[in-house]
Design a protein around this motif. Structure first.
Motif, PDB file in Angstrom:
ATOM      1  N   GLY A  32       0.755  -1.243   0.000  1.00 31.65           N
ATOM      2  CA  GLY A  32       0.000   0.000   0.000  1.00 31.65           C
ATOM      3  C   GLY A  32       0.784   1.292   0.000  1.00 31.65           C
ATOM      4  O   GLY A  32       2.004   1.312   0.046  1.00 31.65           O
ATOM      5  N   ASP A  33       0.027   2.387  -0.069  1.00 27.55           N
ATOM      6  CA  ASP A  33       0.603   3.727  -0.110  1.00 27.55           C
ATOM      7  C   ASP A  33       1.285   4.135   1.186  1.00 27.55           C
ATOM      8  O   ASP A  33       2.134   5.000   1.192  1.00 27.55           O
ATOM      9  N   HIS A  34       0.915   3.534   2.290  1.00 27.77           N
ATOM     10  CA  HIS A  34       1.453   3.944   3.592  1.00 27.77           C
ATOM     11  C   HIS A  34       2.329   2.870   4.226  1.00 27.77           C
ATOM     12  O   HIS A  34       2.507   2.859   5.432  1.00 27.77           O
ATOM     13  N   SER A  35       2.827   1.951   3.425  1.00 30.33           N
ATOM     14  CA  SER A  35       3.654   0.849   3.939  1.00 30.33           C
ATOM     15  C   SER A  35       2.894   0.018   4.955  1.00 30.33           C
ATOM     16  O   SER A  35       3.404  -0.344   6.009  1.00 30.33           O
ATOM     17  N   ALA A  36       1.660  -0.287   4.644  1.00 37.60           N
ATOM     18  CA  ALA A  36       0.796  -1.036   5.551  1.00 37.60           C
ATOM     19  C   ALA A  36       1.249  -2.483   5.694  1.00 37.60           C
ATOM     20  O   ALA A  36       1.760  -3.083   4.754  1.00 37.60           O
ATOM     21  N   CYS A  37       1.038  -3.028   6.873  1.00 40.77           N
ATOM     22  CA  CYS A  37       1.251  -4.459   7.092  1.00 40.77           C
ATOM     23  C   CYS A  37       0.036  -5.169   6.499  1.00 40.77           C
ATOM     24  O   CYS A  37      -1.054  -5.129   7.061  1.00 40.77           O
ATOM     25  N   ARG A  60       6.799  -1.924  -1.498  1.00 38.69           N
ATOM     26  CA  ARG A  60       7.243  -0.523  -1.540  1.00 38.69           C
ATOM     27  C   ARG A  60       8.617  -0.426  -2.178  1.00 38.69           C
ATOM     28  O   ARG A  60       9.637  -0.308  -1.501  1.00 38.69           O
ATOM     29  N   ALA A  61       8.662  -0.453  -3.503  1.00 39.35           N
ATOM     30  CA  ALA A  61       9.922  -0.392  -4.242  1.00 39.35           C
ATOM     31  C   ALA A  61      10.664   0.917  -4.012  1.00 39.35           C
ATOM     32  O   ALA A  61      11.860   1.002  -4.269  1.00 39.35           O
ATOM     33  N   ASP A  62       9.977   1.936  -3.492  1.00 39.53           N
ATOM     34  CA  ASP A  62      10.601   3.243  -3.260  1.00 39.53           C
ATOM     35  C   ASP A  62      11.269   3.345  -1.890  1.00 39.53           C
ATOM     36  O   ASP A  62      11.735   4.407  -1.509  1.00 39.53           O
ATOM     37  N   CYS A  63      11.376   2.254  -1.143  1.00 38.53           N
ATOM     38  CA  CYS A  63      12.010   2.261   0.179  1.00 38.53           C
ATOM     39  C   CYS A  63      13.507   1.976   0.037  1.00 38.53           C
ATOM     40  O   CYS A  63      13.919   1.125  -0.771  1.00 38.53           O
ATOM     41  N   VAL A  64      14.323   2.656   0.829  1.00 37.06           N
ATOM     42  CA  VAL A  64      15.778   2.446   0.766  1.00 37.06           C
ATOM     43  C   VAL A  64      16.177   1.020   1.148  1.00 37.06           C
ATOM     44  O   VAL A  64      17.251   0.562   0.767  1.00 37.06           O
ATOM     45  N   ASP A  83      -2.125   3.970   8.665  1.00 40.92           N
ATOM     46  CA  ASP A  83      -2.999   2.807   8.771  1.00 40.92           C
ATOM     47  C   ASP A  83      -2.841   2.239  10.179  1.00 40.92           C
ATOM     48  O   ASP A  83      -1.887   2.569  10.879  1.00 40.92           O
ATOM     49  N   PRO A  84      -3.743   1.355  10.601  1.00 41.09           N
ATOM     50  CA  PRO A  84      -3.612   0.772  11.954  1.00 41.09           C
ATOM     51  C   PRO A  84      -2.303   0.001  12.162  1.00 41.09           C
ATOM     52  O   PRO A  84      -1.791  -0.064  13.261  1.00 41.09           O
ATOM     53  N   ALA A  85      -1.744  -0.558  11.070  1.00 37.13           N
ATOM     54  CA  ALA A  85      -0.498  -1.329  11.160  1.00 37.13           C
ATOM     55  C   ALA A  85       0.374  -0.986   9.970  1.00 37.13           C
ATOM     56  O   ALA A  85       0.083  -1.386   8.845  1.00 37.13           O
ATOM     57  N   ASP A  86       1.437  -0.224  10.212  1.00 35.77           N
ATOM     58  CA  ASP A  86       2.350   0.199   9.148  1.00 35.77           C
ATOM     59  C   ASP A  86       3.777  -0.222   9.479  1.00 35.77           C
ATOM     60  O   ASP A  86       4.136  -0.372  10.649  1.00 35.77           O
ATOM     61  N   CYS A  87       4.608  -0.344   8.438  1.00 32.95           N
ATOM     62  CA  CYS A  87       6.026  -0.554   8.623  1.00 32.95           C
ATOM     63  C   CYS A  87       6.646   0.791   8.993  1.00 32.95           C
ATOM     64  O   CYS A  87       6.741   1.694   8.161  1.00 32.95           O
ATOM     65  N   ALA A  91      11.602   3.984   4.739  1.00 34.48           N
ATOM     66  CA  ALA A  91      12.279   5.260   4.466  1.00 34.48           C
ATOM     67  C   ALA A  91      12.348   5.429   2.961  1.00 34.48           C
ATOM     68  O   ALA A  91      12.876   4.564   2.254  1.00 34.48           O
ATOM     69  N   ALA A  92      11.813   6.534   2.462  1.00 31.89           N
ATOM     70  CA  ALA A  92      11.782   6.780   1.030  1.00 31.89           C
ATOM     71  C   ALA A  92      13.195   6.905   0.472  1.00 31.89           C
ATOM     72  O   ALA A  92      14.059   7.528   1.102  1.00 31.89           O
TER      73      ALA A  92
END
Length: 94
Positions: A32-37, A60-64, A83-87, A91-92
């Motif tokens: 997802g857009d917010h790095s959701a679990c 999230r391919a845009d994460c370092v 979200d209720p559960a995010d990573c 980091a972008a």
């Protein structure tokens, strides 16, 4: 096979896989857009196994920490974000 990063802590209350701030899913998927679990499920029934979860896939391919849709962070934290559960380790990339 690459060593998958462990979920070092999960502060999400009400997730069936969260037992005493440890994730006990076999593996999670970050989506997802917010790095959701993507593995988060809010039920009253305990789920999972006796091991600590790992990151199975990360969309999230845009994460370092992401390389070929695999997470290469040493460990990650899951908690409430957009979200209720995010990573929370997301980091972008620059």
């Amino acid at each position: 096979m690459t060593q998958l990063p462990v979920i070092s802590t999960c502060s999400v209350e009400g997730c069936s896989y969260n037992h005493d701030h440890d994730c006990h899913a076999g593996a999670i998927t970050v989506t997802g857009d917010h790095s959701a679990c993507g593995t988060y499920i809010h039920t009253d029934s305990p789920a999972g196994n006796d091991t600590t979860a790992q990151v199975g896939a990360c969309h999230r391919a845009d994460c370092v920490h992401n390389e070929s849709l695999e997470c290469h962070a040493e460990s990650i934290e899951i908690g409430a974000g957009d979200d209720p559960a995010d990573c929370l380790t997301y980091a972008a990339s620059a």
